[in-house]
Scaffold this motif. Structure first.
Motif, PDB file in Angstrom:
ATOM      1  N   TRP A  53      52.378  24.693  50.400  1.00 38.69           N
ATOM      2  CA  TRP A  53      52.192  23.040  50.087  1.00 38.69           C
ATOM      3  C   TRP A  53      53.561  22.745  49.603  1.00 38.69           C
ATOM      4  O   TRP A  53      53.831  21.537  50.012  1.00 38.69           O
ATOM      5  N   SER A  54      54.461  23.554  49.027  1.00 45.71           N
ATOM      6  CA  SER A  54      55.992  23.445  49.000  1.00 45.71           C
ATOM      7  C   SER A  54      56.702  23.612  49.985  1.00 45.71           C
ATOM      8  O   SER A  54      56.615  25.101  50.302  1.00 45.71           O
ATOM      9  N   GLY A  55      57.474  23.067  50.444  1.00 44.81           N
ATOM     10  CA  GLY A  55      58.294  23.667  51.517  1.00 44.81           C
ATOM     11  C   GLY A  55      57.678  23.168  53.137  1.00 44.81           C
ATOM     12  O   GLY A  55      58.348  23.184  53.817  1.00 44.81           O
ATOM     13  N   GLY A  56      56.445  23.297  53.118  1.00 46.37           N
ATOM     14  CA  GLY A  56      55.732  23.230  54.386  1.00 46.37           C
ATOM     15  C   GLY A  56      55.794  24.270  55.432  1.00 46.37           C
ATOM     16  O   GLY A  56      55.550  23.971  56.546  1.00 46.37           O
ATOM     17  N   SER A  57      56.024  25.805  55.166  1.00 47.93           N
ATOM     18  CA  SER A  57      56.327  26.641  56.176  1.00 47.93           C
ATOM     19  C   SER A  57      54.807  27.074  56.536  1.00 47.93           C
ATOM     20  O   SER A  57      54.004  26.758  55.596  1.00 47.93           O
ATOM     21  N   THR A  58      54.701  27.274  57.836  1.00 46.33           N
ATOM     22  CA  THR A  58      53.521  27.565  58.711  1.00 46.33           C
ATOM     23  C   THR A  58      53.453  28.704  59.250  1.00 46.33           C
ATOM     24  O   THR A  58      54.181  29.342  59.463  1.00 46.33           O
ATOM     25  N   ASP A  59      52.034  29.231  59.388  1.00 46.07           N
ATOM     26  CA  ASP A  59      51.751  30.431  59.899  1.00 46.07           C
ATOM     27  C   ASP A  59      50.473  29.977  60.852  1.00 46.07           C
ATOM     28  O   ASP A  59      49.573  29.328  60.555  1.00 46.07           O
ATOM     29  N   TYR A  60      50.330  30.933  61.822  1.00 39.61           N
ATOM     30  CA  TYR A  60      49.106  30.569  62.877  1.00 39.61           C
ATOM     31  C   TYR A  60      48.675  31.742  63.198  1.00 39.61           C
ATOM     32  O   TYR A  60      49.478  32.716  63.677  1.00 39.61           O
ATOM     33  N   ILE A  70      49.125  22.487  61.941  1.00 43.03           N
ATOM     34  CA  ILE A  70      48.513  22.168  60.302  1.00 43.03           C
ATOM     35  C   ILE A  70      49.671  21.504  59.743  1.00 43.03           C
ATOM     36  O   ILE A  70      51.072  21.797  60.050  1.00 43.03           O
ATOM     37  N   SER A  71      49.324  20.510  59.026  1.00 42.48           N
ATOM     38  CA  SER A  71      50.239  19.503  58.197  1.00 42.48           C
ATOM     39  C   SER A  71      49.595  19.246  56.987  1.00 42.48           C
ATOM     40  O   SER A  71      48.547  19.643  56.662  1.00 42.48           O
ATOM     41  N   ARG A  72      50.626  18.929  56.001  1.00 48.75           N
ATOM     42  CA  ARG A  72      50.108  18.230  54.808  1.00 48.75           C
ATOM     43  C   ARG A  72      50.516  17.201  54.227  1.00 48.75           C
ATOM     44  O   ARG A  72      51.860  16.735  54.653  1.00 48.75           O
ATOM     45  N   ASP A  73      49.834  16.261  53.605  1.00 48.32           N
ATOM     46  CA  ASP A  73      50.460  15.011  53.149  1.00 48.32           C
ATOM     47  C   ASP A  73      50.370  15.108  51.551  1.00 48.32           C
ATOM     48  O   ASP A  73      49.087  15.008  51.135  1.00 48.32           O
ATOM     49  N   THR A  74      51.513  15.423  50.919  1.00 45.94           N
ATOM     50  CA  THR A  74      51.371  15.607  49.591  1.00 45.94           C
ATOM     51  C   THR A  74      50.873  14.678  48.577  1.00 45.94           C
ATOM     52  O   THR A  74      50.365  14.638  47.679  1.00 45.94           O
ATOM     53  N   ALA A  75      51.331  13.185  49.345  1.00 46.91           N
ATOM     54  CA  ALA A  75      50.964  12.003  48.461  1.00 46.91           C
ATOM     55  C   ALA A  75      49.539  11.859  48.331  1.00 46.91           C
ATOM     56  O   ALA A  75      48.821  11.461  47.706  1.00 46.91           O
ATOM     57  N   LYS A  76      48.700  12.253  49.622  1.00 45.61           N
ATOM     58  CA  LYS A  76      47.248  12.114  49.745  1.00 45.61           C
ATOM     59  C   LYS A  76      46.469  13.559  49.391  1.00 45.61           C
ATOM     60  O   LYS A  76      45.291  13.480  49.341  1.00 45.61           O
ATOM     61  N   SER A  77      47.215  14.453  48.999  1.00 46.31           N
ATOM     62  CA  SER A  77      46.828  15.670  48.459  1.00 46.31           C
ATOM     63  C   SER A  77      45.626  16.194  49.625  1.00 46.31           C
ATOM     64  O   SER A  77      44.837  16.548  49.475  1.00 46.31           O
ATOM     65  N   THR A  78      46.181  16.164  50.916  1.00 47.51           N
ATOM     66  CA  THR A  78      45.230  16.404  52.180  1.00 47.51           C
ATOM     67  C   THR A  78      46.023  17.161  53.149  1.00 47.51           C
ATOM     68  O   THR A  78      47.219  17.025  53.435  1.00 47.51           O
ATOM     69  N   VAL A  79      45.422  18.103  53.664  1.00 46.80           N
ATOM     70  CA  VAL A  79      45.817  19.138  54.477  1.00 46.80           C
ATOM     71  C   VAL A  79      45.042  18.635  56.010  1.00 46.80           C
ATOM     72  O   VAL A  79      43.901  18.422  55.850  1.00 46.80           O
ATOM     73  N   TYR A  80      45.888  18.757  57.110  1.00 43.40           N
ATOM     74  CA  TYR A  80      45.388  18.443  58.268  1.00 43.40           C
ATOM     75  C   TYR A  80      45.374  19.693  59.450  1.00 43.40           C
ATOM     76  O   TYR A  80      46.245  20.640  59.183  1.00 43.40           O
ATOM     77  N   LEU A  81      44.445  19.841  60.364  1.00 44.65           N
ATOM     78  CA  LEU A  81      44.619  20.721  61.500  1.00 44.65           C
ATOM     79  C   LEU A  81      44.127  19.943  62.658  1.00 44.65           C
ATOM     80  O   LEU A  81      43.273  19.480  63.106  1.00 44.65           O
ATOM     81  N   GLN A  82      45.381  19.496  63.301  1.00 43.11           N
ATOM     82  CA  GLN A  82      45.069  18.664  64.625  1.00 43.11           C
ATOM     83  C   GLN A  82      45.133  20.004  65.739  1.00 43.11           C
ATOM     84  O   GLN A  82      45.799  20.927  65.859  1.00 43.11           O
ATOM     85  N   MET A  83      43.910  19.945  66.397  1.00 44.49           N
ATOM     86  CA  MET A  83      43.553  20.650  67.481  1.00 44.49           C
ATOM     87  C   MET A  83      43.391  20.305  68.662  1.00 44.49           C
ATOM     88  O   MET A  83      42.657  19.172  69.098  1.00 44.49           O
ATOM     89  N   ASN A  84      44.294  20.707  69.674  1.00 46.48           N
ATOM     90  CA  ASN A  84      44.502  20.158  71.002  1.00 46.48           C
ATOM     91  C   ASN A  84      44.055  21.075  71.874  1.00 46.48           C
ATOM     92  O   ASN A  84      43.810  22.361  71.773  1.00 46.48           O
ATOM     93  N   SER A  85      43.747  20.596  73.265  1.00 45.58           N
ATOM     94  CA  SER A  85      43.300  21.837  74.233  1.00 45.58           C
ATOM     95  C   SER A  85      42.237  22.587  73.807  1.00 45.58           C
ATOM     96  O   SER A  85      42.286  23.992  74.080  1.00 45.58           O
TER      97      SER A  85
END
Length: 122
Positions: A53-60, A70-85
């Motif tokens: 949540w802090s810093g935004g480092s990611t693992d997959y 994967i991403s997060r919007d701290t203002a909206k307190s929401t985490v996203y997972l964009q899935m393509n292909s």
């Protein structure tokens, strides 16, 4: 009380895209790692992606690299997972997860959402 509410699942054809959302509430998540896991029928739940949540480092997971973001919007307190292909083997229930983090160690209880179904047709 921590609540994680997933949305955005559905039915999509192979090669298509979906964006999952996880609305998090009940506390501040500044010292948390937020993750997405999935469970296909007859299989164990498996890790997909995570973000600090802090810093935004990611693992997959290897299966997600290059296709999912994967991403997060701290203002909206929401985490996203964009899935393509998307592939038929991505079909599963996708769960949002939150767990405290101290350095590189996960600490405390893990919180889970109720899950959202993703079905990829061939």
């Amino acid at each position: 009380q921590v609540q994680l509410v997933e949305s955005g699942g559905g039915l999509v054809q192979a090669g298509g895209s979906l964006r999952l959302s996880c609305a998090a509430s009940g506390r501040t998540f500044s010292n948390y790692k937020m993750g997405w896991y999935r469970q296909a029928p007859g299989k164990e739940r498996e890790f997909v992606a995570a973000i600090n949540w802090s810093g935004g480092s990611t693992d997959y997971a290897d299966s997600a690299k290059g296709r999912f973001t994967i991403s997060r919007d701290t203002a909206k307190s929401t985490v996203y997972l964009q899935m393509n292909s998307l592939k038929p083997e991505d079909t599963a229930i996708y769960y949002c997860n939150a767990r405290g983090v101290r350095g590189v160690a996960l600490i405390g209880a893990a919180y889970w959402g109720q899950g959202t179904q993703v079905t990829v047709s061939s």
